[in-house]
Design a protein around this motif. Structure first.
Motif, PDB file in Angstrom:
ATOM      1  N   PHE A   1       8.788  11.605  36.540  1.00  0.00           N
ATOM      2  CA  PHE A   1       8.995  11.038  35.209  1.00  0.00           C
ATOM      3  C   PHE A   1      10.478  10.894  34.882  1.00  0.00           C
ATOM      4  O   PHE A   1      10.880   9.911  34.243  1.00  0.00           O
ATOM      5  N   GLN A   2      11.291  11.845  35.310  1.00  0.00           N
ATOM      6  CA  GLN A   2      12.719  11.789  35.007  1.00  0.00           C
ATOM      7  C   GLN A   2      13.337  10.493  35.527  1.00  0.00           C
ATOM      8  O   GLN A   2      14.104   9.821  34.819  1.00  0.00           O
ATOM      9  N   ASP A   3      12.989  10.127  36.763  1.00  0.00           N
ATOM     10  CA  ASP A   3      13.527   8.890  37.320  1.00  0.00           C
ATOM     11  C   ASP A   3      12.934   7.662  36.622  1.00  0.00           C
ATOM     12  O   ASP A   3      13.619   6.656  36.437  1.00  0.00           O
ATOM     13  N   LEU A   4      11.668   7.746  36.244  1.00  0.00           N
ATOM     14  CA  LEU A   4      11.048   6.632  35.524  1.00  0.00           C
ATOM     15  C   LEU A   4      11.786   6.366  34.217  1.00  0.00           C
ATOM     16  O   LEU A   4      12.107   5.220  33.877  1.00  0.00           O
ATOM     17  N   ALA A   5      12.074   7.422  33.483  1.00  0.00           N
ATOM     18  CA  ALA A   5      12.721   7.280  32.186  1.00  0.00           C
ATOM     19  C   ALA A   5      14.187   6.878  32.310  1.00  0.00           C
ATOM     20  O   ALA A   5      14.692   6.086  31.505  1.00  0.00           O
ATOM     21  N   ALA A   6      14.873   7.413  33.329  1.00  0.00           N
ATOM     22  CA  ALA A   6      16.325   7.244  33.420  1.00  0.00           C
ATOM     23  C   ALA A   6      16.760   5.993  34.179  1.00  0.00           C
ATOM     24  O   ALA A   6      17.873   5.498  33.967  1.00  0.00           O
TER      25      ALA A   6
ATOM     26  N   THR B   1      14.265  -1.160  23.559  1.00  0.00           N
ATOM     27  CA  THR B   1      13.105  -0.303  23.817  1.00  0.00           C
ATOM     28  C   THR B   1      12.460  -0.721  25.119  1.00  0.00           C
ATOM     29  O   THR B   1      12.801  -1.766  25.697  1.00  0.00           O
ATOM     30  N   ASP B   2      11.517   0.071  25.610  1.00  0.00           N
ATOM     31  CA  ASP B   2      10.733  -0.255  26.790  1.00  0.00           C
ATOM     32  C   ASP B   2       9.259  -0.055  26.445  1.00  0.00           C
ATOM     33  O   ASP B   2       8.917   0.665  25.501  1.00  0.00           O
ATOM     34  N   THR B   3       8.385  -0.681  27.212  1.00  0.00           N
ATOM     35  CA  THR B   3       6.954  -0.445  27.091  1.00  0.00           C
ATOM     36  C   THR B   3       6.512   0.487  28.215  1.00  0.00           C
ATOM     37  O   THR B   3       6.767   0.210  29.385  1.00  0.00           O
ATOM     38  N   PHE B   4       5.875   1.603  27.846  1.00  0.00           N
ATOM     39  CA  PHE B   4       5.288   2.506  28.835  1.00  0.00           C
ATOM     40  C   PHE B   4       3.771   2.361  28.749  1.00  0.00           C
ATOM     41  O   PHE B   4       3.214   2.276  27.652  1.00  0.00           O
TER      42      PHE B   4
ATOM     43  N   LYS C   1       6.960  11.795  24.407  1.00  0.00           N
ATOM     44  CA  LYS C   1       7.503  12.151  23.094  1.00  0.00           C
ATOM     45  C   LYS C   1       8.896  12.759  23.224  1.00  0.00           C
ATOM     46  O   LYS C   1       9.795  12.469  22.426  1.00  0.00           O
ATOM     47  N   ALA C   2       9.101  13.599  24.234  1.00  0.00           N
ATOM     48  CA  ALA C   2      10.416  14.203  24.458  1.00  0.00           C
ATOM     49  C   ALA C   2      11.450  13.146  24.811  1.00  0.00           C
ATOM     50  O   ALA C   2      12.648  13.302  24.526  1.00  0.00           O
ATOM     51  N   HIS C   3      10.993  12.047  25.411  1.00  0.00           N
ATOM     52  CA  HIS C   3      11.879  10.932  25.764  1.00  0.00           C
ATOM     53  C   HIS C   3      12.215  10.090  24.535  1.00  0.00           C
ATOM     54  O   HIS C   3      13.106   9.232  24.582  1.00  0.00           O
ATOM     55  N   GLY C   4      11.500  10.315  23.437  1.00  0.00           N
ATOM     56  CA  GLY C   4      11.760   9.556  22.223  1.00  0.00           C
ATOM     57  C   GLY C   4      10.766   8.439  21.975  1.00  0.00           C
ATOM     58  O   GLY C   4      10.928   7.669  21.013  1.00  0.00           O
TER      59      GLY C   4
END
Length: 232
Positions: free
Chosen positions: A17-22, A126-129, A87-90
């Motif tokens: 997830f960290q790489d997905l978000a960053a 923003t992005d769509t997840f 949620k932690a990612h905002g």
């Protein structure tokens, strides 16, 4: 990735997830996927949730109160973990059980519902997840194989008949009614399924975006097989 099929050059794959978000979008890459093989019975959750309509939002409290088998509990833990991470990612994730979406029949020659290939638009970055845990999965289309419907001459002519206003207001009309967000796939276009259990990040059309927005659509659901979808 050098070994990707030509149709998937706009997709980048990650393993957490960290790489997905960053990982930022760049070049033609406008879709990033955290590939996963999930355990647990997600279908049980779709059957235990009390449906309130064609689309039922499942809040975290209700999810935690469901009486589930051991496999259902494993699935729930994954859902709770994904909700917490986003949620932690905002982000503001929503978990839905979907029987079907409303279809747009106001303009038969140009439906603007989510079953049509479209892009998401936002006034802010923003992005769509999204992730399909059960049921039919969403699909994306390489930008090189889709054409804006409002630029197709016969469709544009029909829209002008519908508009009947001053020429200078036509583009605003297209935007206000979301016509300009929709695309038509080329014949034999390589339509890509997002699969089950993978968490995706898709590029959105916003003022600061450096890449084309990702073309995507909802699948046609199968009768009696509700989807379990997380989206934000």
């Amino acid at each position: 990735m050098a070994d990707l099929p030509q149709a998937e050059h706009h997709i980048h794959y990650v393993t957490n997830f960290q790489d997905l978000a960053a990982t930022p979008f760049s070049g033609i890459v406008n879709a990033i996927c955290w590939t996963r093989d999930l355990i647990g019975d997600f279908s049980e959750i779709t059957k235990k949730v009390e449906l309130t309509g064609n689309i039922t939002v499942v809040d975290q409290e209700e999810l935690c109160q469901l009486r589930l088998s051991e496999q259902g509990q494993l699935a729930r833990e994954i859902l709770l973990h994904d909700l917490k991470a986003l949620k932690a990612h905002g982000a503001s994730p929503i978990l839905n059980v979907i029987k079907r979406y409303d279809q747009d029949d106001a303009y038969p020659f140009f439906p603007t519902d989510v079953y049509s290939f479209h892009v998401d638009r936002s006034p802010i970055p923003t992005d769509t997840f999204l992730c399909t845990y059960y049921g039919e999965s969403s699909e994306i289309l390489p930008n090189s194989h889709g054409k804006k419907k409002v630029l197709i001459p016969e469709i544009r002519d029909e829209l002008k008949k519908l508009y009947r206003g001053a020429e200078e207001g036509f583009e605003s009309f297209l935007s206000e009614h979301f016509f300009d967000l929709h695309y038509q796939a080329e014949p034999d276009a390589p339509i890509i399924s997002l699969g089950i259990g993978h968490l995706w990040k898709l590029a959105v059309d916003h003022p600061e975006s450096q890449v084309p927005p990702c073309l995507h659509r909802a699948p046609r659901e199968k009768f009696g097989r509700n989807r379990l979808l997380l989206i934000c």
